[in-house]
Write an enzyme that holds these catalytic residues in place. Structure first.
Site, PDB file in Angstrom:
ATOM      1  N   HIS A 144      24.165  50.507   7.412  1.00  0.00           N
ATOM      2  CA  HIS A 144      23.039  51.401   7.691  1.00  0.00           C
ATOM      3  C   HIS A 144      23.520  52.805   8.056  1.00  0.00           C
ATOM      4  O   HIS A 144      22.898  53.795   7.701  1.00  0.00           O
ATOM      5  CB  HIS A 144      22.209  50.806   8.837  1.00  0.00           C
ATOM      6  CG  HIS A 144      20.870  51.422   9.007  1.00  0.00           C
ATOM      7  ND1 HIS A 144      19.843  51.235   8.107  1.00  0.00           N
ATOM      8  CD2 HIS A 144      20.375  52.232   9.974  1.00  0.00           C
ATOM      9  CE1 HIS A 144      18.781  51.898   8.522  1.00  0.00           C
ATOM     10  NE2 HIS A 144      19.073  52.514   9.649  1.00  0.00           N
ATOM     11  N   TYR A 179      27.170  53.714   5.037  1.00  0.00           N
ATOM     12  CA  TYR A 179      27.028  53.665   3.571  1.00  0.00           C
ATOM     13  C   TYR A 179      28.323  53.184   2.902  1.00  0.00           C
ATOM     14  O   TYR A 179      28.686  53.640   1.828  1.00  0.00           O
ATOM     15  CB  TYR A 179      26.624  55.037   3.007  1.00  0.00           C
ATOM     16  CG  TYR A 179      25.286  55.526   3.482  1.00  0.00           C
ATOM     17  CD1 TYR A 179      24.117  54.941   3.028  1.00  0.00           C
ATOM     18  CD2 TYR A 179      25.177  56.574   4.391  1.00  0.00           C
ATOM     19  CE1 TYR A 179      22.871  55.380   3.467  1.00  0.00           C
ATOM     20  CE2 TYR A 179      23.937  57.014   4.844  1.00  0.00           C
ATOM     21  CZ  TYR A 179      22.791  56.409   4.374  1.00  0.00           C
ATOM     22  OH  TYR A 179      21.561  56.837   4.805  1.00  0.00           O
ATOM     23  N   GLU A 201      13.234  57.559   3.834  1.00  0.00           N
ATOM     24  CA  GLU A 201      14.138  56.611   4.477  1.00  0.00           C
ATOM     25  C   GLU A 201      13.401  55.298   4.729  1.00  0.00           C
ATOM     26  O   GLU A 201      12.188  55.276   4.869  1.00  0.00           O
ATOM     27  CB  GLU A 201      14.656  57.307   5.718  1.00  0.00           C
ATOM     28  CG  GLU A 201      15.027  56.588   6.883  1.00  0.00           C
ATOM     29  CD  GLU A 201      15.708  57.498   7.914  1.00  0.00           C
ATOM     30  OE1 GLU A 201      16.742  58.107   7.619  1.00  0.00           O
ATOM     31  OE2 GLU A 201      15.187  57.560   9.024  1.00  0.00           O
ATOM     32  N   HIS A 225      12.474  51.610   6.615  1.00  0.00           N
ATOM     33  CA  HIS A 225      12.409  50.862   7.877  1.00  0.00           C
ATOM     34  C   HIS A 225      11.968  49.441   7.522  1.00  0.00           C
ATOM     35  O   HIS A 225      10.979  48.929   8.023  1.00  0.00           O
ATOM     36  CB  HIS A 225      11.450  51.530   8.868  1.00  0.00           C
ATOM     37  CG  HIS A 225      12.048  51.661  10.236  1.00  0.00           C
ATOM     38  ND1 HIS A 225      11.357  51.434  11.394  1.00  0.00           N
ATOM     39  CD2 HIS A 225      13.314  51.983  10.633  1.00  0.00           C
ATOM     40  CE1 HIS A 225      12.152  51.629  12.440  1.00  0.00           C
ATOM     41  NE2 HIS A 225      13.337  51.958  12.002  1.00  0.00           N
ATOM     42  N   ARG A 256      11.120  63.058  12.630  1.00  0.00           N
ATOM     43  CA  ARG A 256      12.168  63.687  13.457  1.00  0.00           C
ATOM     44  C   ARG A 256      13.277  64.268  12.595  1.00  0.00           C
ATOM     45  O   ARG A 256      13.795  65.342  12.885  1.00  0.00           O
ATOM     46  CB  ARG A 256      12.762  62.676  14.452  1.00  0.00           C
ATOM     47  CG  ARG A 256      12.067  62.649  15.779  1.00  0.00           C
ATOM     48  CD  ARG A 256      12.871  61.939  16.853  1.00  0.00           C
ATOM     49  NE  ARG A 256      13.481  60.702  16.423  1.00  0.00           N
ATOM     50  CZ  ARG A 256      12.837  59.544  16.280  1.00  0.00           C
ATOM     51  NH1 ARG A 256      11.540  59.466  16.516  1.00  0.00           N
ATOM     52  NH2 ARG A 256      13.477  58.460  15.899  1.00  0.00           N
ATOM     53  N   ASP A 257      13.642  63.550  11.524  1.00  0.00           N
ATOM     54  CA  ASP A 257      14.675  64.078  10.625  1.00  0.00           C
ATOM     55  C   ASP A 257      14.285  65.451  10.096  1.00  0.00           C
ATOM     56  O   ASP A 257      15.131  66.318   9.897  1.00  0.00           O
ATOM     57  CB  ASP A 257      14.886  63.118   9.435  1.00  0.00           C
ATOM     58  CG  ASP A 257      15.773  61.937   9.792  1.00  0.00           C
ATOM     59  OD1 ASP A 257      16.591  62.068  10.716  1.00  0.00           O
ATOM     60  OD2 ASP A 257      15.650  60.882   9.144  1.00  0.00           O
ATOM     61  N   ASP A 262      18.756  64.219  15.691  1.00  0.00           N
ATOM     62  CA  ASP A 262      17.827  63.258  16.298  1.00  0.00           C
ATOM     63  C   ASP A 262      18.546  61.933  16.541  1.00  0.00           C
ATOM     64  O   ASP A 262      19.536  61.627  15.887  1.00  0.00           O
ATOM     65  CB  ASP A 262      16.587  63.071  15.423  1.00  0.00           C
ATOM     66  CG  ASP A 262      16.814  62.095  14.301  1.00  0.00           C
ATOM     67  OD1 ASP A 262      16.131  61.071  14.261  1.00  0.00           O
ATOM     68  OD2 ASP A 262      17.676  62.353  13.445  1.00  0.00           O
ATOM     69  N   GLY A 296      18.572  61.259   1.227  1.00  0.00           N
ATOM     70  CA  GLY A 296      18.264  59.887   0.838  1.00  0.00           C
ATOM     71  C   GLY A 296      18.730  58.877   1.856  1.00  0.00           C
ATOM     72  O   GLY A 296      19.160  59.208   2.963  1.00  0.00           O
ATOM     73  N   ASN A 297      18.643  57.621   1.441  1.00  0.00           N
ATOM     74  CA  ASN A 297      18.894  56.509   2.347  1.00  0.00           C
ATOM     75  C   ASN A 297      19.189  55.289   1.488  1.00  0.00           C
ATOM     76  O   ASN A 297      18.644  55.149   0.406  1.00  0.00           O
ATOM     77  CB  ASN A 297      17.632  56.305   3.202  1.00  0.00           C
ATOM     78  CG  ASN A 297      17.673  55.053   4.044  1.00  0.00           C
ATOM     79  OD1 ASN A 297      16.975  54.088   3.762  1.00  0.00           O
ATOM     80  ND2 ASN A 297      18.470  55.046   5.080  1.00  0.00           N
ATOM     81  N   SER A 343      19.316  51.064   1.686  1.00  0.00           N
ATOM     82  CA  SER A 343      18.991  49.864   2.452  1.00  0.00           C
ATOM     83  C   SER A 343      19.466  48.658   1.652  1.00  0.00           C
ATOM     84  O   SER A 343      18.893  48.341   0.607  1.00  0.00           O
ATOM     85  CB  SER A 343      17.481  49.783   2.697  1.00  0.00           C
ATOM     86  OG  SER A 343      17.150  48.558   3.314  1.00  0.00           O
TER      87      SER A 343
END
Length: 743
Positions: A50, A53, A94, A96, A117-118, A269, A531-532, A534
């Protein structure tokens, strides 16, 4: 419950922290001793998938991330793109996913809070949100409960914070039964000369904790988000964070006010892994050490250990490096907004991450190896396997009109009004296009004509069949949806949701999807700026459909010329830009095959990127010159669904011809890419046709608007009212049933 600070380090404890034996050996070699319990927790948080990466970094580096408008690409809290006039848009998407399955309301709510927040950490005021949601089969006993909780959580946080939700996706598939996806997108506006970064600078400067107090919620959340699920999932509920949108709103205002004072050197953050990740990232990026004194951290629970404080994922918190002479001014701002402000440490020149608690040093680690020099893997992957094409005599038939009614009223093609009516789509007063069209559009405040368009797209069944083409298609459809409003697509953010990367066939999906995304972004001048990833979205070895969600942003220069999907008036000409000779050909992996015949075989549609670009640029030019009255891209459900959606949006019917001697099923339900349905006033048809010829774009006339029904070729007409009834009924009927048992 409190976690002891002096637990012996055992193989079971190491494994429970998600660290492999070879990774633990690497820790021993790195620090030359056994780690303390707190240090083990810190390594676990920073070296998990997480935060680090580690399985995807090698491939993410291949994505195009630069462009003439890109101010900040991946590596910061969010991407930053120039939109002219000294303005920029700051955005990111992102996931969750894991928390939202365990605790749907809070998981989804804090997903929204985290992405907001990001954005405002960078100095931007949030102006738009989207969410892409994937749930299990509608008949699975948990699905209704999860839909209800997630939608309420997204709405509850976004509405209270005060940001409009302007778009998104909701999809059902049995492959998400054990792992739902909640991908949250946010965008904000900032000035190009007032962007704030997370790289710490200067030695001996105060490290300041801002926002809400630290509790035990979310301890170990990042590690949980990097693991597969099994039967013990319910025990993970304490790892889900709890959000407070009103505190976050105060944090936004306090941060933006503070940023105007010149006090902020670096700001980050506290998201995944909380205080650990934010401190390590700030220090490692700036080649500085960080020393923290946990006795100074504002807490809301008694007897918290160093381990708990370092790994808490309590929401609405920031970490900042501050100019010392501005300390009193900064503190006054946060006190005014009712938030905590505490100097909890300092920057150092020794590249060490030191943690003090109750007079003892509980951690002393090399900061670079924790952060930007964490482990990285080149995991094995198998060659891509692509299904063979369907035989021409293997296209099952069905009544065209009955099929249309069935599809518009199905779980995956019905109206999402039940969902988006729970979101505030109009707050801030700048929303120009709401959910239900091709893209959400928001006016840029302070400018008469400028607006931004937002879209979120992926077709997981295509990615499963062919990850490379599916990756290309996700980008192309996002680009197309932005274009269909008249926007110039600027840049994208990717949210890559996959199963366990330690399985070569899953790693293969990830690798090929990234290759497809990269090729499409390159060809369409649509760089990835944030990006993100998962991974480990599996339960008991069953992986989700590979779901690389693409969120895109486009610039509308004059929103008075913006296109919408609804037919404008009766008796206009309908044309199909980018059509092949028979208008539609590709039936493999279509919703027609899946939802009408229960078949998921055949290849994904091919995406010709040169064609995509040529047709899109042509359509955007028509919109900008005011030559078209409605535009809708053709995607899932093909030409039939596109025309039906345009009719339902306007209440005006349509009569579509059918090319002679071609099977009506692929004509109307084929999912060939790079096509747009456009309507043109009769007086402009010749001009538009001449422009199409000059541009080398196929633009056949396919029908006319008018009447109160949709007639496709030789099929019987279906009234717009009947279509609307079917389209609007599914979701409320489904959610109105007795809640499925939560087990």
């Amino acid at each position: 419950m409190t976690i002891s600070n002096t637990r012996p380090i055992t193989p079971d404890l190491i494994a429970s922290h998600g660290l492999k034996p070879d990774e633990y050996e690497r820790i021993l070699n790195l620090i030359g001793r056994e780690p303390t319990f707190t240090e083990l927790g810190i390594f676990s948080a920073m070296w998990n998938e997480h935060c680090s990466y580690k399985s995807s970094k090698k491939w993410l580096r291949t994505l195009p991330t630069k462009g003439p408008r890109v101010i900040q690409g991946p590596g910061e809290n969010a991407g930053v793109v120039d939109i002219d006039d000294g303005d920029c848009v700051v955005f990111k998407m992102e996931s969750h996913n894991h928390p939202s399955y365990i605790e749907p309301y809070q998981g989804a709510a804090t997903g929204v809070g985290g992405i907001l927040r990001d954005v405002f950490t960078m100095g931007a005021r949030p102006i738009a949100a989207m969410n892409a949601l994937r749930f299990g089969s509608p008949d699975h006993p948990k699905t209704r409960h999860l839909v209800s909780g997630v939608v309420a959580g997204v709405g509850g946080y976004g509405n209270s914070f005060g940001v409009p939700t302007v778009g998104g996706e909701v999809e059902f598939d049995a492959r998400y039964n054990g792992n739902i996806l909640v991908n949250a997108f946010a965008a904000g506006l900032a000035k190009t000369d007032a962007i704030f970064y997370s790289k710490a600078e200067g030695v001996g400067l105060p490290v300041v904790y801002l926002g809400a107090k630290t509790g035990r919620d979310g301890v170990g959340g990042a590690t949980m988000a990097s693991a597969e699920f099994d039967e013990s999932i319910e025990e993970k509920r304490p790892t889900v964070q709890v959000g407070d949108p009103f505190t976050e709103k105060c944090l936004l205002e306090a941060c933006l006010e503070l940023m105007q004072t010149g006090a902020v050197i670096a700001i980050q953050d506290m998201g995944a892994a909380g205080l650990t990740c934010s401190a390590v990232e700030m220090g490692a990026k700036g080649d500085l050490g960080i020393e923290l004194d946990l006795d100074k951290v504002p807490v809301r629970e008694e007897r918290m250990t160093a381990y708990e404080m370092m790994l808490s994922e309590s929401q609405e918190r920031m970490l900042m490096v501050l100019r010392p002479e501005k300390e009193e001014e900064a503190k006054a701002i946060f006190v005014k907004w009712g938030l905590d402000f505490a100097i909890v440490g300092k920057t150092t020149d020794d590249l060490r991450f030191r943690i003090l608690h109750q007079g003892e040093e509980v951690a002393n680690l090399p900061i670079k190896e924790l952060g930007d020099e964490a482990p990285e893997y080149d995991r094995p992957w198998t060659p891509a396997k692509v299904p063979s094409p369907l035989a021409t005599n293997d296209i099952p038939q069905a009544d065209v009109a009955d099929t249309l009614l069935q599809l518009v009223g199905s779980a995956n093609n019905s109206s999402r009004r039940w969902v988006y009516e729970q979101y505030d789509t109009l707050i801030q007063g700048n929303s120009l296009q709401l959910p239900g069209g091709d893209a959400g559009v928001v006016r840029v405040e302070g400018h008469e004509a400028k607006a931004l368009a937002f879209s979120s797209d992926v077709t997981p069944r295509y990615v499963e069949a062919d990850p490379f083409e599916g990756g290309k298609q996700a980008v192309a459809e996002c680009w197309r949806n932005l274009t269909a409003t008249g926007a110039l697509p600027l840049a994208a953010t990717d949210n890559l949701n996959f199963g366990n990367p330690e399985r070569p066939e899953i790693m293969s999906q990830l690798v090929h999807a990234i290759k497809g995304i990269g090729e499409a972004c390159q060809a369409l001048d649509f760089p990835i700026v944030s990006g993100n990833v998962s991974l480990y979205n599996e339960t008991n070895g069953q992986a989700i459909l590979p779901t690389p969600t693409i969120g895109g942003v486009g610039l509308v220069r004059d929103w008075s010329k913006m296109a919408r999907i609804r037919f404008a008036v009766a008796d206009e000409t309908i044309l199909l830009a980018g059509a092949p000779k028979s208008w539609g050909t590709h039936i493999g992996q279509s919703v027609y095959m899946r939802d009408i015949h229960g078949r998921t075989d055949g290849p994904a549609p091919h995406v010709d990127l040169a064609h995509e670009r040529k047709v899109g640029d042509f359509v955007r030019g028509l919109i900008g010159d005011g030559l078209v009255t409605a535009v809708h891209d053709c995607s899932s459900g093909g030409l039939a669904l596109a025309v039906a959606e345009m009719a339902m949006a306007s209440g005006i019917g349509a009569t579509i011809a059918a090319p002679a001697e071609h099977d009506a099923i692929p004509v109307f339900y084929g999912e060939d890419q790079g096509r747009y349905v456009v309507t043109v006033a009769n007086g402009a048809v010749e001009t538009v046709a001449a422009r199409a010829k000059a541009a080398g774009v196929a633009l056949p006339v396919i029908g006319r608007t008018g009447g109160d029904a949709v007639k496709l070729g030789d099929a019987r007409p279906v009234s717009v009212n009947a279509l609307r009834s079917a389209h609007e009924a599914w979701f409320p009927n489904y959610m109105g049933g007795d809640l499925a048992p939560d087990n």
